[in-house]
Write an enzyme that holds these catalytic residues in place. Structure first.
Site, PDB file in Angstrom:
ATOM      1  N   GLN A  90      -0.551 -42.064 -40.665  1.00 16.10           N
ATOM      2  CA  GLN A  90      -1.695 -41.864 -40.139  1.00 16.10           C
ATOM      3  C   GLN A  90      -1.964 -43.242 -38.890  1.00 16.10           C
ATOM      4  O   GLN A  90      -2.314 -43.004 -38.184  1.00 16.10           O
ATOM      5  CB  GLN A  90      -2.698 -42.235 -40.107  1.00 16.10           C
ATOM      6  N   ASP A  93       1.710 -48.260 -36.190  1.00 14.52           N
ATOM      7  CA  ASP A  93       2.033 -48.915 -35.718  1.00 14.52           C
ATOM      8  C   ASP A  93       4.128 -48.694 -35.727  1.00 14.52           C
ATOM      9  O   ASP A  93       3.857 -47.498 -36.225  1.00 14.52           O
ATOM     10  CB  ASP A  93       1.902 -50.710 -36.911  1.00 14.52           C
ATOM     11  N   HIS A 108      -1.542 -39.725 -35.457  1.00 15.37           N
ATOM     12  CA  HIS A 108      -2.234 -40.515 -34.825  1.00 15.37           C
ATOM     13  C   HIS A 108      -1.778 -41.141 -33.353  1.00 15.37           C
ATOM     14  O   HIS A 108      -2.128 -41.752 -33.504  1.00 15.37           O
ATOM     15  CB  HIS A 108      -3.456 -40.904 -35.918  1.00 15.37           C
ATOM     16  N   CYS A 135      -0.914 -44.303 -13.186  1.00 18.80           N
ATOM     17  CA  CYS A 135      -0.018 -43.707 -13.870  1.00 18.80           C
ATOM     18  C   CYS A 135       0.898 -43.529 -12.806  1.00 18.80           C
ATOM     19  O   CYS A 135       1.004 -43.401 -11.762  1.00 18.80           O
ATOM     20  CB  CYS A 135      -0.336 -42.532 -14.121  1.00 18.80           C
ATOM     21  N   CYS A 138       1.657 -39.385 -12.153  1.00 12.84           N
ATOM     22  CA  CYS A 138       0.838 -39.030 -11.495  1.00 12.84           C
ATOM     23  C   CYS A 138      -0.464 -39.794  -9.922  1.00 12.84           C
ATOM     24  O   CYS A 138      -0.930 -39.390  -9.194  1.00 12.84           O
ATOM     25  CB  CYS A 138      -0.453 -37.641 -11.691  1.00 12.84           C
ATOM     26  N   GLY A 175      -1.522 -45.529 -49.888  1.00  9.69           N
ATOM     27  CA  GLY A 175      -2.390 -46.623 -48.639  1.00  9.69           C
ATOM     28  C   GLY A 175      -3.075 -45.839 -48.013  1.00  9.69           C
ATOM     29  O   GLY A 175      -3.360 -46.727 -46.454  1.00  9.69           O
ATOM     30  N   ASN A 201      -1.680 -46.052 -53.733  1.00  4.11           N
ATOM     31  CA  ASN A 201      -2.609 -46.890 -53.618  1.00  4.11           C
ATOM     32  C   ASN A 201      -3.497 -48.155 -54.094  1.00  4.11           C
ATOM     33  O   ASN A 201      -2.759 -48.292 -55.363  1.00  4.11           O
ATOM     34  CB  ASN A 201      -3.840 -46.056 -53.222  1.00  4.11           C
ATOM     35  N   LEU A 202      -3.917 -48.546 -53.832  1.00  8.51           N
ATOM     36  CA  LEU A 202      -4.210 -50.457 -54.476  1.00  8.51           C
ATOM     37  C   LEU A 202      -5.457 -50.016 -55.068  1.00  8.51           C
ATOM     38  O   LEU A 202      -4.987 -50.628 -56.221  1.00  8.51           O
ATOM     39  CB  LEU A 202      -4.732 -51.258 -52.840  1.00  8.51           C
ATOM     40  N   GLU A 203      -6.344 -49.258 -55.079  1.00  8.79           N
ATOM     41  CA  GLU A 203      -7.356 -48.429 -55.939  1.00  8.79           C
ATOM     42  C   GLU A 203      -7.767 -47.709 -55.743  1.00  8.79           C
ATOM     43  O   GLU A 203      -6.960 -46.569 -54.556  1.00  8.79           O
ATOM     44  CB  GLU A 203      -8.714 -49.580 -55.318  1.00  8.79           C
TER      45      GLU A 203
HETATM   46  C1  BV8 Z   1      -9.725 -33.935 -36.163  1.00  9.04           C
HETATM   47  C2  BV8 Z   1      -6.984 -44.048 -34.279  1.00  9.04           C
HETATM   48  C3  BV8 Z   1     -10.522 -31.224 -35.222  1.00  9.04           C
HETATM   49  C4  BV8 Z   1      -5.848 -44.478 -34.385  1.00  9.04           C
HETATM   50  C5  BV8 Z   1      -7.665 -42.750 -36.012  1.00  9.04           C
HETATM   51  C6  BV8 Z   1     -12.899 -31.851 -41.701  1.00  9.04           C
HETATM   52  C7  BV8 Z   1     -11.931 -31.307 -40.958  1.00  9.04           C
HETATM   53  C8  BV8 Z   1     -11.482 -31.821 -39.698  1.00  9.04           C
HETATM   54  C9  BV8 Z   1     -11.878 -32.749 -39.529  1.00  9.04           C
HETATM   55  C10 BV8 Z   1     -13.248 -33.808 -39.743  1.00  9.04           C
HETATM   56  C11 BV8 Z   1     -13.604 -33.130 -40.892  1.00  9.04           C
HETATM   57  N1  BV8 Z   1     -14.714 -33.906 -41.419  1.00  9.04           N
HETATM   58  C12 BV8 Z   1     -14.809 -34.975 -40.590  1.00  9.04           C
HETATM   59  C13 BV8 Z   1     -14.133 -34.650 -39.350  1.00  9.04           C
HETATM   60  C14 BV8 Z   1     -13.851 -35.463 -37.923  1.00  9.04           C
HETATM   61  C15 BV8 Z   1     -13.367 -36.553 -38.302  1.00  9.04           C
HETATM   62  C16 BV8 Z   1     -13.027 -37.674 -39.526  1.00  9.04           C
HETATM   63  O1  BV8 Z   1     -12.465 -37.042 -40.972  1.00  9.04           O
HETATM   64  N2  BV8 Z   1     -14.145 -37.953 -39.326  1.00  9.04           N
HETATM   65  C17 BV8 Z   1     -14.292 -38.994 -41.356  1.00  9.04           C
HETATM   66  C18 BV8 Z   1     -14.715 -40.367 -40.482  1.00  9.04           C
HETATM   67  C19 BV8 Z   1     -15.319 -38.019 -42.237  1.00  9.04           C
HETATM   68  N3  BV8 Z   1     -11.716 -36.646 -38.252  1.00  9.04           N
HETATM   69  C20 BV8 Z   1     -10.955 -36.596 -36.866  1.00  9.04           C
HETATM   70  O2  BV8 Z   1     -12.097 -36.361 -35.848  1.00  9.04           O
HETATM   71  C21 BV8 Z   1      -9.781 -35.862 -36.889  1.00  9.04           C
HETATM   72  N4  BV8 Z   1      -9.656 -35.268 -35.491  1.00  9.04           N
HETATM   73  O3  BV8 Z   1     -10.114 -33.322 -37.217  1.00  9.04           O
HETATM   74  O4  BV8 Z   1      -9.393 -32.489 -35.057  1.00  9.04           O
HETATM   75  C22 BV8 Z   1     -10.149 -30.846 -34.338  1.00  9.04           C
HETATM   76  C23 BV8 Z   1      -9.731 -29.478 -34.107  1.00  9.04           C
HETATM   77  C24 BV8 Z   1      -9.838 -28.868 -33.274  1.00  9.04           C
HETATM   78  C25 BV8 Z   1     -10.396 -29.202 -31.736  1.00  9.04           C
HETATM   79  C26 BV8 Z   1      -9.986 -31.101 -31.680  1.00  9.04           C
HETATM   80  C27 BV8 Z   1     -10.204 -31.579 -33.104  1.00  9.04           C
HETATM   81  C28 BV8 Z   1      -9.039 -37.124 -35.784  1.00  9.04           C
HETATM   82  C29 BV8 Z   1      -9.105 -37.975 -37.435  1.00  9.04           C
HETATM   83  C30 BV8 Z   1      -8.278 -39.321 -36.454  1.00  9.04           C
HETATM   84  C31 BV8 Z   1      -8.526 -40.275 -35.739  1.00  9.04           C
HETATM   85  N5  BV8 Z   1      -7.804 -41.314 -35.424  1.00  9.04           N
HETATM   86  N6  BV8 Z   1      -7.562 -43.332 -35.882  1.00  9.04           N
HETATM   87  C32 BV8 Z   1      -6.600 -45.877 -34.473  1.00  9.04           C
HETATM   88  O5  BV8 Z   1      -6.925 -46.865 -33.235  1.00  9.04           O
HETATM   89  O6  BV8 Z   1      -5.451 -46.245 -34.905  1.00  9.04           O
HETATM   90  S1  BV8 Z   1      -8.469 -42.501 -37.899  1.00  9.04           S
HETATM   91  C33 BV8 Z   1      -8.164 -44.191 -39.020  1.00  9.04           C
HETATM   92  O7  BV8 Z   1      -8.433 -44.047 -40.027  1.00  9.04           O
HETATM   93  C34 BV8 Z   1      -7.265 -44.616 -38.719  1.00  9.04           C
HETATM   94  O8  BV8 Z   1      -6.383 -45.073 -37.727  1.00  9.04           O
HETATM   95  C35 BV8 Z   1      -6.195 -44.507 -39.981  1.00  9.04           C
HETATM   96  O9  BV8 Z   1      -5.092 -43.877 -39.530  1.00  9.04           O
HETATM   97  C36 BV8 Z   1      -7.012 -43.309 -40.499  1.00  9.04           C
HETATM   98  C37 BV8 Z   1      -7.255 -43.293 -42.154  1.00  9.04           C
HETATM   99  O10 BV8 Z   1      -7.735 -44.860 -42.580  1.00  9.04           O
HETATM  100  P1  BV8 Z   1      -6.135 -45.517 -42.900  1.00  9.04           P
HETATM  101  O11 BV8 Z   1      -4.996 -45.696 -43.003  1.00  9.04           O
HETATM  102  O12 BV8 Z   1      -6.804 -44.653 -45.078  1.00  9.04           O
HETATM  103  O13 BV8 Z   1      -7.428 -46.275 -44.000  1.00  9.04           O
HETATM  104  P2  BV8 Z   1      -8.194 -47.202 -44.632  1.00  9.04           P
HETATM  105  O14 BV8 Z   1      -8.750 -48.780 -44.058  1.00  9.04           O
HETATM  106  O15 BV8 Z   1      -8.941 -46.424 -44.697  1.00  9.04           O
HETATM  107  O16 BV8 Z   1      -7.547 -47.218 -45.596  1.00  9.04           O
HETATM  108  C38 BV8 Z   1      -6.510 -48.154 -46.751  1.00  9.04           C
HETATM  109  C39 BV8 Z   1      -6.512 -47.757 -48.030  1.00  9.04           C
HETATM  110  O17 BV8 Z   1      -5.005 -48.819 -48.388  1.00  9.04           O
HETATM  111  C40 BV8 Z   1      -7.813 -48.162 -48.887  1.00  9.04           C
HETATM  112  O18 BV8 Z   1      -8.019 -47.413 -49.933  1.00  9.04           O
HETATM  113  C41 BV8 Z   1      -6.882 -49.379 -49.731  1.00  9.04           C
HETATM  114  O19 BV8 Z   1      -7.444 -49.630 -50.972  1.00  9.04           O
HETATM  115  C42 BV8 Z   1      -5.134 -48.857 -50.114  1.00  9.04           C
HETATM  116  N7  BV8 Z   1      -4.530 -50.966 -49.206  1.00  9.04           N
HETATM  117  C43 BV8 Z   1      -5.205 -51.400 -49.389  1.00  9.04           C
HETATM  118  N8  BV8 Z   1      -4.081 -52.531 -49.928  1.00  9.04           N
HETATM  119  C44 BV8 Z   1      -3.387 -51.857 -50.232  1.00  9.04           C
HETATM  120  C45 BV8 Z   1      -3.138 -50.296 -50.049  1.00  9.04           C
HETATM  121  N9  BV8 Z   1      -2.905 -49.205 -50.547  1.00  9.04           N
HETATM  122  C46 BV8 Z   1      -1.560 -50.205 -51.254  1.00  9.04           C
HETATM  123  N10 BV8 Z   1      -0.657 -51.490 -51.017  1.00  9.04           N
HETATM  124  C47 BV8 Z   1      -1.538 -52.519 -50.165  1.00  9.04           C
HETATM  125  N11 BV8 Z   1      -1.169 -53.745 -50.667  1.00  9.04           N
END
Ligand code: BV8
Length: 228
Positions: A90, A93, A108, A135, A138, A175, A201-203
């Site tokens: 996801q 980077d 993503h 661009c 175009c 993660g 995962n961390l938690e």
């Molecule tokens: C889509 C952009 C459909 C780039 C991001 C149900 C089904 C389908 C869609 C949906 C649905 N319900 C809701 C939706 C819509 C939406 C969605 O999910 N919303 C959420 C908020 C409810 N989803 C979408 O819109 C997606 N598109 O479904 O399209 C569609 C169908 C037809 C036609 C058109 C479209 C698109 C989702 C992508 C959005 N873009 N990023 C950027 O800027 O990076 S998402 C964003 O969250 C980030 O990019 C990241 O990739 C993503 C997930 O986050 P995580 O990677 O999990 O990071 P987070 O901080 O949350 O968690 C970190 C974890 O690591 C923690 O648990 C922590 O404990 C742990 N951790 C921390 N340190 C450590 C560690 N673990 C181990 N070691 C450590 N040291």
């Protein structure tokens, strides 16, 4: 149990110990900026300069970070495992690639790439993307954007991901908070396919109960231990 095919999903947590901010941890990216403003097409249409600034800052940050033992362990797994390994990330980077992983699927998108919203041309992103950049294909000035998937947009390579998920006998999630779909639903697809499922995962993530096994702690320790 000997596995033939492993699909690994990674999220921001695998890059956390490299110094890359996560999104939903305390002090994370979404506590500093509204995702509606910087990670949606509507936000880009409203204020493209703000969105370019958000991604330019994150792109600039990549120069100062490097892969950690978790990234390196996955690259080693690809080299040494007799079966197939697919990394779906996801993250936008390039730390998996810099650790030596090949064929990484960026569902993503990637900070290193730019996309013309007008003609669909994709190419390497300059360090600083802006609305002044035309661009090369175009010539449009209004189209250049980071090649990342925003909320409401279809993630990339979904057909390939679901094919690989169906073929995997082990699904490992590393993660990720399990907050964003469709990635957060992969564990259910894996279970439906009869795959073993492991969360590193961390938690506990939002979907931790869906995994046949969950280990919690820093990825830099858990992932090398899993690979060994
Ligand atoms: C889509 C952009 C459909 C780039 C991001 C149900 C089904 C389908 C869609 C949906 C649905 N319900 C809701 C939706 C819509 C939406 C969605 O999910 N919303 C959420 C908020 C409810 N989803 C979408 O819109 C997606 N598109 O479904 O399209 C569609 C169908 C037809 C036609 C058109 C479209 C698109 C989702 C992508 C959005 N873009 N990023 C950027 O800027 O990076 S998402 C964003 O969250 C980030 O990019 C990241 O990739 C993503 C997930 O986050 P995580 O990677 O999990 O990071 P987070 O901080 O949350 O968690 C970190 C974890 O690591 C923690 O648990 C922590 O404990 C742990 N951790 C921390 N340190 C450590 C560690 N673990 C181990 N070691 C450590 N040291």
């Amino acid at each position: 149990m000997q596995f033939q095919s492993i699909l690994i999903l990674t999220g921001a947590g695998i890059s956390a110990e490299s110094g890359v901010d996560t999104f939903r941890d305390v002090g994370g990216i979404w506590s500093k900026v509204r995702l509606e403003d910087v990670a949606t097409p509507e936000g880009f249409a409203r204020d493209p300069a703000m969105v370019h600034d958000f991604y330019n800052q994150r792109r600039a940050g990549l120069a100062g970070v490097k892969p950690n033992p978790a990234h390196h362990a996955l690259a080693r797994l690809e080299r040494e495992f007799s079966g197939s390994v697919t990394v779906v990330t996801q993250n936008i980077d390039d730390l998996h690639e810099r650790a030596g992983s090949r064929g990484v699927i960026h569902m993503h998108g990637e900070l290193a790439k730019a996309l013309c919203a007008r003609c669909g041309t994709r190419g390497p992103s300059p360090d600083q993307l802006s609305t002044e950049l035309a661009c090369r294909q175009c010539g449009s000035l209004a189209g250049m954007r980071p090649d990342v998937v925003w909320f409401g947009e279809m993630p990339y390579h979904m057909d390939m991901i679901y094919d690989r998920l169906a073929a995997a006998d082990l699904f490992v999630s590393i993660g990720t908070s399990g907050a964003v779909y469709p990635a957060a639903g992969f564990v259910e697809d894996a279970r439906a396919n009869g795959s073993r499922t492991l969360e590193l995962n961390l938690e506990p993530s939002a979907g931790t109960m869906l995994f046949s096994e969950a280990r919690h702690g820093p990825a830099s320790r858990l992932v090398p231990d899993f690979v060994d």
